[in-house]
Design a protein around this motif. Structure first.
Motif, PDB file in Angstrom:
ATOM      1  N   ALA A 153       8.005 -12.371 -23.014  1.00 43.12           N
ATOM      2  CA  ALA A 153       7.538 -11.129 -23.618  1.00 43.12           C
ATOM      3  C   ALA A 153       8.686 -10.135 -23.693  1.00 43.12           C
ATOM      4  CB  ALA A 153       6.384 -10.546 -22.801  1.00 43.12           C
ATOM      5  N   ARG A 154       8.587  -9.182 -24.604  1.00 45.44           N
ATOM      6  CA  ARG A 154       9.602  -8.129 -24.693  1.00 45.44           C
ATOM      7  C   ARG A 154       9.629  -7.305 -23.412  1.00 45.44           C
ATOM      8  NH1 ARG A 154       9.242  -5.630 -30.860  1.00 45.44           N
ATOM      9  NH2 ARG A 154       9.899  -7.538 -31.963  1.00 45.44           N
ATOM     10  N   ASN A 155       8.467  -7.099 -22.848  1.00 45.92           N
ATOM     11  CA  ASN A 155       8.380  -6.404 -21.564  1.00 45.92           C
ATOM     12  C   ASN A 155       8.817  -7.362 -20.457  1.00 45.92           C
ATOM     13  OD1 ASN A 155       7.755  -5.018 -19.250  1.00 45.92           O
ATOM     14  ND2 ASN A 155       5.542  -4.956 -19.623  1.00 45.92           N
ATOM     15  N   ARG A 156       9.996  -7.158 -19.940  1.00 45.26           N
ATOM     16  CA  ARG A 156      10.550  -8.099 -18.970  1.00 45.26           C
ATOM     17  C   ARG A 156       9.883  -8.015 -17.604  1.00 45.26           C
ATOM     18  NH1 ARG A 156      17.072  -8.240 -20.261  1.00 45.26           N
ATOM     19  NH2 ARG A 156      16.880  -8.177 -22.537  1.00 45.26           N
ATOM     20  N   LEU A 157       8.965  -7.074 -17.463  1.00 45.31           N
ATOM     21  CA  LEU A 157       8.206  -6.985 -16.212  1.00 45.31           C
ATOM     22  C   LEU A 157       6.955  -7.860 -16.255  1.00 45.31           C
ATOM     23  CD1 LEU A 157       8.430  -3.148 -15.434  1.00 45.31           C
ATOM     24  CD2 LEU A 157       9.812  -5.011 -14.486  1.00 45.31           C
ATOM     25  N   ALA A 158       6.589  -8.320 -17.443  1.00 46.17           N
ATOM     26  CA  ALA A 158       5.400  -9.182 -17.568  1.00 46.17           C
ATOM     27  C   ALA A 158       5.598 -10.443 -16.742  1.00 46.17           C
ATOM     28  CB  ALA A 158       5.165  -9.538 -19.031  1.00 46.17           C
ATOM     29  N   SER A 159       4.530 -10.855 -16.068  1.00 50.89           N
ATOM     30  CA  SER A 159       4.622 -12.038 -15.216  1.00 50.89           C
ATOM     31  C   SER A 159       3.259 -12.695 -15.091  1.00 50.89           C
ATOM     32  CB  SER A 159       5.127 -11.654 -13.815  1.00 50.89           C
ATOM     33  OG  SER A 159       4.169 -10.844 -13.146  1.00 50.89           O
ATOM     34  N   GLY A 160       3.244 -13.882 -14.516  1.00 48.66           N
ATOM     35  CA  GLY A 160       1.985 -14.563 -14.229  1.00 48.66           C
ATOM     36  C   GLY A 160       1.717 -15.757 -15.125  1.00 48.66           C
ATOM     37  N   PHE A 161       0.610 -16.404 -14.855  1.00 46.46           N
ATOM     38  CA  PHE A 161       0.235 -17.631 -15.562  1.00 46.46           C
ATOM     39  C   PHE A 161      -1.145 -17.473 -16.187  1.00 46.46           C
ATOM     40  CE2 PHE A 161      -0.622 -17.836 -11.059  1.00 46.46           C
ATOM     41  CZ  PHE A 161      -1.931 -18.273 -10.962  1.00 46.46           C
ATOM     42  N   THR A 162      -1.321 -18.121 -17.331  1.00 43.77           N
ATOM     43  CA  THR A 162      -2.551 -18.014 -18.128  1.00 43.77           C
ATOM     44  C   THR A 162      -2.907 -19.382 -18.680  1.00 43.77           C
ATOM     45  OG1 THR A 162      -1.709 -15.873 -18.907  1.00 43.77           O
ATOM     46  CG2 THR A 162      -3.643 -16.752 -20.039  1.00 43.77           C
ATOM     47  N   THR A 163      -4.196 -19.625 -18.880  1.00 42.60           N
ATOM     48  CA  THR A 163      -4.617 -20.842 -19.577  1.00 42.60           C
ATOM     49  C   THR A 163      -5.461 -20.449 -20.785  1.00 42.60           C
ATOM     50  OG1 THR A 163      -4.627 -22.090 -17.506  1.00 42.60           O
ATOM     51  CG2 THR A 163      -5.739 -23.086 -19.389  1.00 42.60           C
ATOM     52  N   HIS A 164      -5.035 -20.918 -21.961  1.00 41.80           N
ATOM     53  CA  HIS A 164      -5.734 -20.617 -23.210  1.00 41.80           C
ATOM     54  C   HIS A 164      -6.698 -21.749 -23.576  1.00 41.80           C
ATOM     55  CE1 HIS A 164      -3.049 -17.260 -23.816  1.00 41.80           C
ATOM     56  NE2 HIS A 164      -1.985 -18.055 -23.754  1.00 41.80           N
ATOM     57  N   TYR A 165      -7.754 -21.384 -24.288  1.00 42.02           N
ATOM     58  CA  TYR A 165      -8.773 -22.346 -24.710  1.00 42.02           C
ATOM     59  C   TYR A 165      -9.386 -21.864 -26.013  1.00 42.02           C
ATOM     60  CZ  TYR A 165     -12.246 -18.902 -23.369  1.00 42.02           C
ATOM     61  OH  TYR A 165     -12.988 -17.751 -23.317  1.00 42.02           O
TER      62      TYR A 165
END
Length: 215
Positions: free
Chosen positions: A123-135
């Motif tokens: 992401a452009r925001n370099r502070l963004a973090s974490g994991f996600t699962t899309h469906y």
């Protein structure tokens, strides 16, 4: 027979034709729903899709290429699932490029299969973090929730939850399909963590546990 019981029988005889079908069909419908629900994850094969590859490097931050992380994580996931007795198909095993539609077609060749695409986020925001699962589908959401919960128990970081997305690779896959974003390599700290083989092993084991929990 008492008069009360005779009265009840009279009422029942008069109304059973109109309500009998509802009384008998409703339980059958419920059983059918339960049966179909159980089939949603009655899979014997897992199609693992390492994202990007070849001319498509994916995200690239701090000297880390997403396509390499995806392939390594996918191979670790393959090993974990095979140890659990599942049949595993890989959409790619080397640094090769595949169209999204080709990845979906590979998954669609197999009956009783689920599709799990492995990616890393940016992401452009370099502070963004974490994991996600899309469906996309209902069965996909169920699998995504299992995977998210299992990863959350295995690795540090922000659990960003599950997210419904109209992604081509999910849209064109006929069976249950999810796409896992394993971390933000645009975040320097998280990029360093994702570059660690032990961390990727923990991610793979988390995804595997989520898949097995969905069976």
């Amino acid at each position: 027979m008492s008069s009360t019981l005779r009265g009840f029988n009279s009422v029942w005889s008069a109304t059973k034709d109109s309500v009998g079908q509802a009384l008998h069909i409703t339980p059958l419908v419920c059983l059918a729903c339960l049966f179909l629900s159980s089939l949603a994850h009655a899979f014997t094969t897992v199609v693992i899709d390492p994202g990007h590859g070849g001319k498509d490097p994916g995200a690239y931050w701090y000297g880390v290429k997403e396509k390499n992380l995806c392939l390594d994580t996918a191979k670790r996931l393959e090993t974990a699932l095979k140890k659990a007795g599942l049949r595993v198909i890989m959409t790619r095993r080397t640094d090769t490029f595949l169209e999204l539609s080709t990845r979906a077609r590979i998954a669609n060749r197999y009956r009783s299969a689920i599709f799990v695409s492995i990616h890393y986020d940016a992401a452009r925001n370099r502070l963004a973090s974490g994991f996600t699962t899309h469906y996309m589908s209902t069965s996909g959401r169920s699998l995504a929730l299992k995977i998210q919960a299992a990863i959350d128990k295995r690795i540090p970081g922000l659990n960003r939850g599950v997210d419904k997305q109209n992604l081509k690779v999910l849209r064109e896959t006929k069976g249950t399909a999810v796409l896992v974003e394993c971390g933000f390599i645009s975040n320097r700290k998280e990029s360093q963590r994702c570059s660690d083989p032990d961390h990727r092993q923990a991610i793979a084991e988390g995804i595997a546990r989520g898949i097995l929990a969905a069976r």
